[in-house]
Design a protein around this motif. Structure first.
Motif, PDB file in Angstrom:
ATOM      1  N   LEU A 215      -1.450   0.328  -4.361  1.00  0.00           N
ATOM      2  CA  LEU A 215      -2.489   1.184  -3.795  1.00  0.00           C
ATOM      3  C   LEU A 215      -3.510   1.634  -4.830  1.00  0.00           C
ATOM      4  N   GLY A 216      -3.232   1.378  -6.107  1.00  0.00           N
ATOM      5  CA  GLY A 216      -4.143   1.776  -7.170  1.00  0.00           C
ATOM      6  C   GLY A 216      -3.497   1.534  -8.520  1.00  0.00           C
ATOM      7  N   GLY A 217      -4.282   1.740  -9.571  1.00  0.00           N
ATOM      8  CA  GLY A 217      -3.760   1.501 -10.905  1.00  0.00           C
ATOM      9  C   GLY A 217      -3.651   0.022 -11.208  1.00  0.00           C
ATOM     10  N   VAL A 218      -2.753  -0.318 -12.140  1.00  0.00           N
ATOM     11  CA  VAL A 218      -2.582  -1.697 -12.595  1.00  0.00           C
ATOM     12  C   VAL A 218      -1.113  -2.083 -12.480  1.00  0.00           C
ATOM     13  N   LEU A 219      -0.861  -3.236 -11.899  1.00  0.00           N
ATOM     14  CA  LEU A 219       0.471  -3.848 -11.899  1.00  0.00           C
ATOM     15  C   LEU A 219       0.431  -5.044 -12.829  1.00  0.00           C
ATOM     16  N   LEU A 220       1.128  -4.920 -13.969  1.00  0.00           N
ATOM     17  CA  LEU A 220       1.252  -6.026 -14.911  1.00  0.00           C
ATOM     18  C   LEU A 220       2.503  -6.828 -14.546  1.00  0.00           C
ATOM     19  N   GLN A 221       2.294  -8.056 -14.112  1.00  0.00           N
ATOM     20  CA  GLN A 221       3.386  -8.910 -13.649  1.00  0.00           C
ATOM     21  C   GLN A 221       3.847  -9.798 -14.799  1.00  0.00           C
ATOM     22  N   ARG A 222       5.070  -9.546 -15.319  1.00  0.00           N
ATOM     23  CA  ARG A 222       5.588 -10.310 -16.447  1.00  0.00           C
ATOM     24  C   ARG A 222       6.730 -11.234 -16.043  1.00  0.00           C
ATOM     25  N   THR A 223       7.024 -11.287 -14.751  1.00  0.00           N
ATOM     26  CA  THR A 223       8.010 -12.230 -14.220  1.00  0.00           C
ATOM     27  C   THR A 223       7.449 -12.829 -12.944  1.00  0.00           C
ATOM     28  N   ASN A 224       8.086 -13.896 -12.483  1.00  0.00           N
ATOM     29  CA  ASN A 224       7.707 -14.448 -11.191  1.00  0.00           C
ATOM     30  C   ASN A 224       7.977 -13.417 -10.106  1.00  0.00           C
ATOM     31  N   VAL A 225       7.221 -13.453  -9.017  1.00  0.00           N
ATOM     32  CA  VAL A 225       7.377 -12.489  -7.936  1.00  0.00           C
ATOM     33  C   VAL A 225       8.614 -12.840  -7.119  1.00  0.00           C
ATOM     34  N   VAL A 226       9.498 -11.883  -6.948  1.00  0.00           N
ATOM     35  CA  VAL A 226      10.729 -12.151  -6.203  1.00  0.00           C
ATOM     36  C   VAL A 226      10.842 -11.217  -4.996  1.00  0.00           C
ATOM     37  N   VAL A 227       9.698 -10.833  -4.452  1.00  0.00           N
ATOM     38  CA  VAL A 227       9.666 -10.117  -3.183  1.00  0.00           C
ATOM     39  C   VAL A 227       8.931 -10.997  -2.184  1.00  0.00           C
ATOM     40  N   THR A 228       9.197 -10.758  -0.911  1.00  0.00           N
ATOM     41  CA  THR A 228       8.585 -11.592   0.129  1.00  0.00           C
ATOM     42  C   THR A 228       7.088 -11.362   0.229  1.00  0.00           C
ATOM     43  N   THR A 229       6.667 -10.083   0.107  1.00  0.00           N
ATOM     44  CA  THR A 229       5.277  -9.730   0.381  1.00  0.00           C
ATOM     45  C   THR A 229       4.740  -8.790  -0.684  1.00  0.00           C
ATOM     46  N   LEU A 230       3.508  -9.035  -1.118  1.00  0.00           N
ATOM     47  CA  LEU A 230       2.778  -8.067  -1.914  1.00  0.00           C
ATOM     48  C   LEU A 230       1.526  -7.673  -1.151  1.00  0.00           C
ATOM     49  N   ASN A 231       1.430  -6.373  -0.838  1.00  0.00           N
ATOM     50  CA  ASN A 231       0.271  -5.827  -0.137  1.00  0.00           C
ATOM     51  C   ASN A 231      -0.574  -5.037  -1.126  1.00  0.00           C
ATOM     52  N   GLN A 232      -1.813  -5.471  -1.318  1.00  0.00           N
ATOM     53  CA  GLN A 232      -2.704  -4.825  -2.281  1.00  0.00           C
ATOM     54  C   GLN A 232      -3.863  -4.176  -1.547  1.00  0.00           C
ATOM     55  N   ALA A 233      -3.906  -2.819  -1.610  1.00  0.00           N
ATOM     56  CA  ALA A 233      -4.985  -2.068  -0.974  1.00  0.00           C
ATOM     57  C   ALA A 233      -6.043  -1.622  -1.974  1.00  0.00           C
ATOM     58  N   ASP A 234      -5.693  -1.659  -3.269  1.00  0.00           N
ATOM     59  CA  ASP A 234      -6.636  -1.283  -4.322  1.00  0.00           C
ATOM     60  C   ASP A 234      -5.967  -1.570  -5.665  1.00  0.00           C
ATOM     61  N   GLY A 235      -6.683  -1.277  -6.744  1.00  0.00           N
ATOM     62  CA  GLY A 235      -6.119  -1.484  -8.065  1.00  0.00           C
ATOM     63  C   GLY A 235      -6.213  -2.924  -8.523  1.00  0.00           C
ATOM     64  N   THR A 236      -5.470  -3.237  -9.597  1.00  0.00           N
ATOM     65  CA  THR A 236      -5.513  -4.558 -10.221  1.00  0.00           C
ATOM     66  C   THR A 236      -4.113  -5.129 -10.317  1.00  0.00           C
ATOM     67  N   TRP A 237      -3.930  -6.334  -9.823  1.00  0.00           N
ATOM     68  CA  TRP A 237      -2.694  -7.091 -10.027  1.00  0.00           C
ATOM     69  C   TRP A 237      -2.977  -8.098 -11.128  1.00  0.00           C
ATOM     70  N   ASN A 238      -2.366  -7.889 -12.282  1.00  0.00           N
ATOM     71  CA  ASN A 238      -2.638  -8.707 -13.461  1.00  0.00           C
ATOM     72  C   ASN A 238      -1.411  -9.564 -13.752  1.00  0.00           C
ATOM     73  N   LEU A 239      -1.532 -10.866 -13.529  1.00  0.00           N
ATOM     74  CA  LEU A 239      -0.423 -11.791 -13.716  1.00  0.00           C
ATOM     75  C   LEU A 239      -0.373 -12.239 -15.174  1.00  0.00           C
ATOM     76  N   GLN A 240       0.678 -11.831 -15.878  1.00  0.00           N
ATOM     77  CA  GLN A 240       0.872 -12.250 -17.255  1.00  0.00           C
ATOM     78  C   GLN A 240       1.515 -13.629 -17.347  1.00  0.00           C
ATOM     79  N   VAL A 241       2.113 -14.081 -16.240  1.00  0.00           N
ATOM     80  CA  VAL A 241       2.746 -15.402 -16.153  1.00  0.00           C
ATOM     81  C   VAL A 241       2.407 -15.991 -14.793  1.00  0.00           C
ATOM     82  N   PRO A 242       2.474 -17.317 -14.626  1.00  0.00           N
ATOM     83  CA  PRO A 242       2.298 -17.894 -13.291  1.00  0.00           C
ATOM     84  C   PRO A 242       3.329 -17.324 -12.326  1.00  0.00           C
TER      85      PRO A 242
END
Length: 266
Positions: A215-242
């Protein structure tokens, strides 16, 4: 240092060296330190109760950096409206801490904010709010109802830590804090891990969640995503890895970083 069987603090102030109280009741008043190691400890097998809406303060009466600590090795129940901490006071739960009312640990505005250290189990039957310098979890933080809310604090869920929310509860991270996720996170509720502000660093694949809600801020992703769904309403999703995700719903905000594979993308 002193030891007492039962200590009932209905008002007033405790100062000085360490105290061990097998049974401790706190209705209002101050637990103040002045030197390193000043503390109040509930030993294993001991009982503690924090009750009433009366103000409760952990601090340092000299205005230095030696806020008194409270350490629970026994069973401590919070049926109050919370503790205000100053001057680096510390709350260490190494036993069972039960919260019955909306309560928490909050910064009072003088000196360093308080710390919450958990190596035991916190079970919150109502909302518990951390407005602290830091939350360090190597035990279990469990929201039975309401929420566990982390406001502008540095939260670290260590590799041996568990953050858990029951279906009617949620976990929320807001303000300007830096949150490190190394241990397990569990919630059966959809969008019940809510990232509202600050920087959240996801360094674990030990997630049992149907979704993450950014919903806001920054999500730094340092692992592969292991949830079914990511819902982004605002902020930054920053993928550090594929990364790979089943469903990615972007209603606002920004995607940065490495490659993303999304089976369903809106």
């Amino acid at each position: 240092p002193a030891t007492v069987g039962t200590y009932n603090l209905t008002n007033g102030e405790l100062r000085g060296r360490a105290l061990v109280a097998t049974n401790f009741t706190w209705l209002r008043g101050s637990l103040n330190g002045e030197a390193p190691g000043d503390s109040l400890t509930i030993p294993a097998g001991g009982q503690g109760l924090l009750a009433s809406a009366g103000p409760k303060v952990l601090g340092d009466y000299t205005g230095s950096v030696n806020g008194r600590s409270i350490t629970n090795y026994g069973t401590l129940t919070m049926a109050d409206t919370g503790i205000t901490g100053y001057y680096g006071a510390r709350f260490h739960n190494a036993g069972l801490l039960t919260a019955l009312n909306p309560t928490g640990l909050a910064y009072g505005g003088a000196g360093q904010a308080p710390w919450f250290i958990n190596t035991g189990t916190l079970e919150a039957a109502a909302s518990f709010t951390f407005n602290t310098e830091s939350v360090l979890n190597s035990g279990i933080l469990h929201a039975l109802a309401g929420s566990l809310t982390f406001i502008s604090c540095a939260m670290t869920n260590n590799a041996d830590g568990l953050l858990k929310a029951d279906p009617s509860a949620f976990l929320e991270f807001s303000g300007s804090g830096n949150n490190e996720f190394h241990g397990r996170v569990e919630s059966a509720g959809y969008n019940h891990l809510r990232l509202v502000g600050g920087v959240s660093v996801l360094s674990t694949t030990n997630l049992d969640l149907p979704s993450i809600h950014l919903l806001g801020g920054v999500l730094l992703q340092r692992t592969n995503v292991v949830v079914t769904t990511l819902n982004q309403a605002d902020g930054t999703w920053n993928l550090q890895v594929p990364a790979t995700v089943g469903t990615y719903n972007l209603t606002n905000g920004e995607l940065r970083g490495r490659a993303l594979v999304a089976t369903n993308f809106t």
